[in-house]
Scaffold this motif. Structure first.
Motif, PDB file in Angstrom:
ATOM      1  N   LEU A 172       0.945  -1.304   0.078  1.00  0.00           N
ATOM      2  CA  LEU A 172      -0.083  -0.049   0.067  1.00  0.00           C
ATOM      3  C   LEU A 172       0.919   1.305  -0.201  1.00  0.00           C
ATOM      4  N   ARG A 173       1.965   1.282   0.744  1.00  0.00           N
ATOM      5  CA  ARG A 173       3.083   2.390   0.964  1.00  0.00           C
ATOM      6  C   ARG A 173       3.448   2.675  -0.456  1.00  0.00           C
ATOM      7  N   GLU A 174       4.031   1.618  -1.303  1.00  0.00           N
ATOM      8  CA  GLU A 174       4.492   2.002  -2.554  1.00  0.00           C
ATOM      9  C   GLU A 174       3.072   2.452  -3.663  1.00  0.00           C
ATOM     10  N   ILE A 175       2.069   1.967  -3.345  1.00  0.00           N
ATOM     11  CA  ILE A 175       1.131   2.405  -4.384  1.00  0.00           C
ATOM     12  C   ILE A 175       0.768   3.764  -3.905  1.00  0.00           C
ATOM     13  N   LEU A 176       0.566   4.437  -2.729  1.00  0.00           N
ATOM     14  CA  LEU A 176       0.366   5.457  -2.206  1.00  0.00           C
ATOM     15  C   LEU A 176       1.608   6.641  -2.794  1.00  0.00           C
ATOM     16  N   LYS A 177       2.529   6.376  -2.601  1.00  0.00           N
ATOM     17  CA  LYS A 177       3.862   7.007  -3.018  1.00  0.00           C
ATOM     18  C   LYS A 177       3.949   7.201  -4.544  1.00  0.00           C
ATOM     19  N   ASP A 178       3.290   6.011  -5.203  1.00  0.00           N
ATOM     20  CA  ASP A 178       3.468   6.382  -6.787  1.00  0.00           C
ATOM     21  C   ASP A 178       2.236   7.053  -7.064  1.00  0.00           C
ATOM     22  N   ASP A 179       1.203   7.144  -6.643  1.00  0.00           N
ATOM     23  CA  ASP A 179       0.182   7.987  -6.768  1.00  0.00           C
ATOM     24  C   ASP A 179       0.334   9.446  -6.385  1.00  0.00           C
ATOM     25  N   GLY A 180       1.447   9.865  -5.534  1.00  0.00           N
ATOM     26  CA  GLY A 180       1.670  11.060  -4.953  1.00  0.00           C
ATOM     27  C   GLY A 180       1.142  11.473  -3.817  1.00  0.00           C
ATOM     28  N   VAL A 181       0.898  10.405  -2.921  1.00  0.00           N
ATOM     29  CA  VAL A 181       0.095  10.592  -1.663  1.00  0.00           C
ATOM     30  C   VAL A 181       1.406  10.583  -0.615  1.00  0.00           C
ATOM     31  N   ILE A 182       1.647  11.631   0.069  1.00  0.00           N
ATOM     32  CA  ILE A 182       2.744  11.660   0.961  1.00  0.00           C
ATOM     33  C   ILE A 182       2.235  11.050   2.299  1.00  0.00           C
ATOM     34  N   PRO A 183       3.168  10.498   3.059  1.00  0.00           N
ATOM     35  CA  PRO A 183       2.639   9.810   4.537  1.00  0.00           C
ATOM     36  C   PRO A 183       1.856  10.808   5.374  1.00  0.00           C
ATOM     37  N   PHE A 202       4.356  16.115   8.682  1.00  0.00           N
ATOM     38  CA  PHE A 202       2.962  15.867   8.986  1.00  0.00           C
ATOM     39  C   PHE A 202       2.283  16.089   7.787  1.00  0.00           C
ATOM     40  N   ARG A 203       1.234  15.571   7.406  1.00  0.00           N
ATOM     41  CA  ARG A 203       0.282  15.844   6.146  1.00  0.00           C
ATOM     42  C   ARG A 203      -0.684  16.760   6.462  1.00  0.00           C
ATOM     43  N   VAL A 204      -0.408  17.854   7.084  1.00  0.00           N
ATOM     44  CA  VAL A 204      -1.068  19.147   7.370  1.00  0.00           C
ATOM     45  C   VAL A 204      -0.443  20.217   6.916  1.00  0.00           C
ATOM     46  N   GLY A 205      -1.183  21.184   6.245  1.00  0.00           N
ATOM     47  CA  GLY A 205      -0.628  22.355   5.698  1.00  0.00           C
ATOM     48  C   GLY A 205      -1.486  23.656   6.090  1.00  0.00           C
ATOM     49  N   GLY A 206      -0.687  24.900   6.251  1.00  0.00           N
ATOM     50  CA  GLY A 206      -1.277  26.155   6.675  1.00  0.00           C
ATOM     51  C   GLY A 206      -1.977  26.090   8.022  1.00  0.00           C
ATOM     52  N   ARG A 207      -1.368  25.191   8.926  1.00  0.00           N
ATOM     53  CA  ARG A 207      -1.790  25.465  10.236  1.00  0.00           C
ATOM     54  C   ARG A 207      -0.838  25.519  11.360  1.00  0.00           C
ATOM     55  N   ARG A 208      -0.832  26.134  12.324  1.00  0.00           N
ATOM     56  CA  ARG A 208       0.230  26.370  13.377  1.00  0.00           C
ATOM     57  C   ARG A 208       0.207  25.068  14.261  1.00  0.00           C
ATOM     58  N   PRO A 209       1.626  24.817  14.359  1.00  0.00           N
ATOM     59  CA  PRO A 209       1.839  23.462  15.193  1.00  0.00           C
ATOM     60  C   PRO A 209       2.024  23.759  16.665  1.00  0.00           C
ATOM     61  N   GLU A 210       1.536  22.996  17.535  1.00  0.00           N
ATOM     62  CA  GLU A 210       1.725  23.381  18.817  1.00  0.00           C
ATOM     63  C   GLU A 210       2.155  21.872  19.681  1.00  0.00           C
ATOM     64  N   LEU A 211       2.998  22.010  20.692  1.00  0.00           N
ATOM     65  CA  LEU A 211       3.339  20.743  21.306  1.00  0.00           C
ATOM     66  C   LEU A 211       2.490  20.832  22.799  1.00  0.00           C
ATOM     67  N   TRP A 212       1.769  19.843  23.080  1.00  0.00           N
ATOM     68  CA  TRP A 212       1.231  19.554  23.985  1.00  0.00           C
ATOM     69  C   TRP A 212       1.774  18.398  25.033  1.00  0.00           C
ATOM     70  N   ASP A 213       2.177  18.600  26.225  1.00  0.00           N
ATOM     71  CA  ASP A 213       3.045  17.797  26.954  1.00  0.00           C
ATOM     72  C   ASP A 213       1.778  17.178  27.659  1.00  0.00           C
ATOM     73  N   PRO A 214       1.648  15.866  27.697  1.00  0.00           N
ATOM     74  CA  PRO A 214       0.855  14.942  28.493  1.00  0.00           C
ATOM     75  C   PRO A 214       1.081  14.732  29.914  1.00  0.00           C
TER      76      PRO A 214
END
Length: 168
Positions: A36-47, A89-101
């Motif tokens: 599945l990883r090979e297929i998604l990569k070939d289709d241009g889908v990043i992890p 991360f497959r997230v764009g345009g958002r501010r990342p924050e670290l939350w310490d559990p």
């Protein structure tokens, strides 16, 4: 049994695992012999989350959950050593924050690279440490903030000579 054979023949078509490895079926595909990883990569889908460390044995595990307009990643260092990694991360345009559990504190994270559809940040993990990386509001600066919680360790006090610690 005959119905099952007919449906299987229609679904798999000429795919035989040797000469023909893929067939279109409806709006999808039947694929043989590729991960599945090979297929998604070939289709241009990043992890969803890609972790890169200096050691090939680095093992940072993750779980991802979406809640309303927020993307929440729980990451954990599965090794017995300190790890410094780059996470994409497959997230764009958002501010990342670290939350310490453990402490409940939150920190804005500096972005290494922000592209449309992905964000890269550097994280440090103590052995078996876990943390949340949360993408909430829109990113104000493409280069991230000036806040950084990963400034290295500083000795607060040196303990010389013998000492005892007791716990109830």
């Amino acid at each position: 049994d005959e119905d099952v054979r007919e449906v299987a023949a229609e679904l798999w078509g000429a795919v035989d695992g040797r000469n023909t490895l893929e067939q279109q079926y409806g709006q999808g595909r039947v694929i043989w012999g590729r991960s599945l990883r090979e297929i998604l990569k070939d289709d241009g889908v990043i992890p969803d989350c890609e972790v890169t460390g200096t050691d090939p044995n680095t093992f940072i595990d993750f779980i991802h959950r979406s809640f309303q307009e927020t993307e929440i990643y729980f990451l954990v260092n599965r090794s017995d050593r300190m790890e410094t990694v780059t996470c994409r991360f497959r997230v764009g345009g958002r501010r990342p924050e670290l939350w310490d559990p453990v402490t409940g504190h939150t920190y804005r994270l500096k972005t290494l690279e922000a592209q449309e559809g992905s964000t890269s940040i550097q994280l440090q993990f103590y052995p078996h440490q876990s943390m949340f990386v949360v993408f909430g509001g829109e990113m104000r600066l493409a280069s991230g903030s000036d806040d950084s919680i990963f400034q290295g360790e500083e000795a607060l006090q040196e303990l010389d000579g013998p000492w005892d610690v007791r716990f109830d």
